[in-house]
Design a protein around this motif. Structure first.
Motif, PDB file in Angstrom:
ATOM      1  N   LEU A 139      95.176  94.199  28.796  1.00  0.00           N
ATOM      2  CA  LEU A 139      95.115  95.308  29.755  1.00  0.00           C
ATOM      3  C   LEU A 139      96.278  96.267  29.521  1.00  0.00           C
ATOM      4  O   LEU A 139      96.107  97.493  29.539  1.00  0.00           O
ATOM      5  CB  LEU A 139      95.163  94.748  31.183  1.00  0.00           C
ATOM      6  N   ALA A 140      97.449  95.694  29.248  1.00  0.00           N
ATOM      7  CA  ALA A 140      98.639  96.526  28.999  1.00  0.00           C
ATOM      8  C   ALA A 140      98.448  97.373  27.745  1.00  0.00           C
ATOM      9  O   ALA A 140      98.786  98.566  27.728  1.00  0.00           O
ATOM     10  CB  ALA A 140      99.874  95.638  28.873  1.00  0.00           C
ATOM     11  N   ALA A 175      95.831 100.096  28.376  1.00  0.00           N
ATOM     12  CA  ALA A 175      96.341 101.132  29.283  1.00  0.00           C
ATOM     13  C   ALA A 175      97.170 102.174  28.543  1.00  0.00           C
ATOM     14  O   ALA A 175      97.262 103.325  28.984  1.00  0.00           O
ATOM     15  CB  ALA A 175      97.180 100.491  30.398  1.00  0.00           C
ATOM     16  N   ARG A 189      97.946  91.049  28.828  1.00  0.00           N
ATOM     17  CA  ARG A 189      98.518  91.795  27.705  1.00  0.00           C
ATOM     18  C   ARG A 189      97.481  92.765  27.113  1.00  0.00           C
ATOM     19  O   ARG A 189      97.812  93.873  26.728  1.00  0.00           O
ATOM     20  CB  ARG A 189      99.063  90.852  26.638  1.00  0.00           C
TER      21      ARG A 189
END
Lengths: 131, 128
Positions: free
Chosen positions: A95-96, A99, A93
């Motif tokens: 990383l999401a 990003a 999460r």
């Protein structure tokens, strides 16, 4: 010539070794009668150039138990072979969220987890309720 | 084209490659799912924005009813079959307690008007 050599050697052998030779001859005959195996059908995906490309082993070593976003990735079947790491994080999460603030090259990407997750397969979807 | 899969253990699943707008995803083939769903986190990591997802839908899952969103894909392909302007569903797998290295489920909607053959004996499948 070869046949004579084989026969000469064979004549010198005791009976039990002659039987082994006979078995081996049978094995060779069977082996060469088998059809040539066809290569397993696999999908190989390759994208972009190879700058910064890491093998799967290198990625796992550098980023153990992490989620990584890969560009220029290569796969054989469903197995990742390698790629260029754009981002990585222990938490998917995170990383999401990170990003969302990044801009990546417009090349094909994929997400890969380098570790082993617990074997909990709670992912069954039965049906959509509303239209 | 035939696609090999591996079912070595009794709890193994059938994994297939997918491409969503050209990005690679790993999907579980689920013939009990009516819809194809993708983990929201995977989509966000690949550059989707939350605003790309639209109408809320409710999906009945083995974990209960969950709230998901429709999300369009310009192209979506798997197993040699490509759909354009395809409607996927997405929700946060992690929020639903799903920790999985897979990006989503390939459901029955993907195979509409197709023939899906799964040869368990030879561990290969194909779509016609």
């Amino acid at each position: 010539m070869t046949e004579q050599l084989i026969l000469q050697q064979l004549k010198k052998m005791p009976e039990h070794l002659k039987r082994e030779v006979l078995d081996f001859v049978g094995f060779l005959v069977e082996k060469h009668q088998r059809p040539i195996p066809q290569p397993v059908s696999t999908v190989t995906t390759q994208a972009g150039n190879q700058a910064g490309y890491l093998s799967k082993e290198e990625i796992v070593r550098l980023y153990p138990d992490e989620w990584v976003l890969l560009a220029n990735f290569r796969k054989e079947g469903v197995e990742i072979l390698g790629g260029k790491v754009l981002m990585h994080d222990k938490d998917k999460r995170n990383l999401a969220q990170r990003a969302q603030h990044e801009s990546f090259p417009d090349t094909p990407k994929t997400v890969y987890f380098t570790g082993q997750l617990p074997n909990r397969r709670r992912i069954g979807l039965l049906q959509k309720i509303n239209p | 084209m035939k696609y090999p899969f591996s079912l070595r253990n009794e709890d193994d699943i059938i994994l297939v490659n997918g491409l969503i707008n050209g990005n690679g995803i790993l999907l579980v083939l689920d013939t009990a799912a009516t819809q194809t769903v993708i983990d929201l986190n995977t989509l966000l990591i690949m550059g989707y924005k939350i605003s790309d997802a639209s109408e809320i839908v409710y999906l009945e899952t083995s974990n209960g009813v969950i709230e998901a969103k429709r999300i369009p894909a310009e192209t979506f392909s798997a197993l040699g079959t490509e759909h354009s302007n395809y409607e996927l569903f997405t929700y946060d797998f992690l929020l639903s307690g799903i920790t999985s290295p897979y990006d989503g489920l390939l459901g029955l909607d993907f195979f509409k008007d197709k023939i899906l053959t799964i040869d368990f004996r030879n561990q290969e499948l194909w779509v016609e």
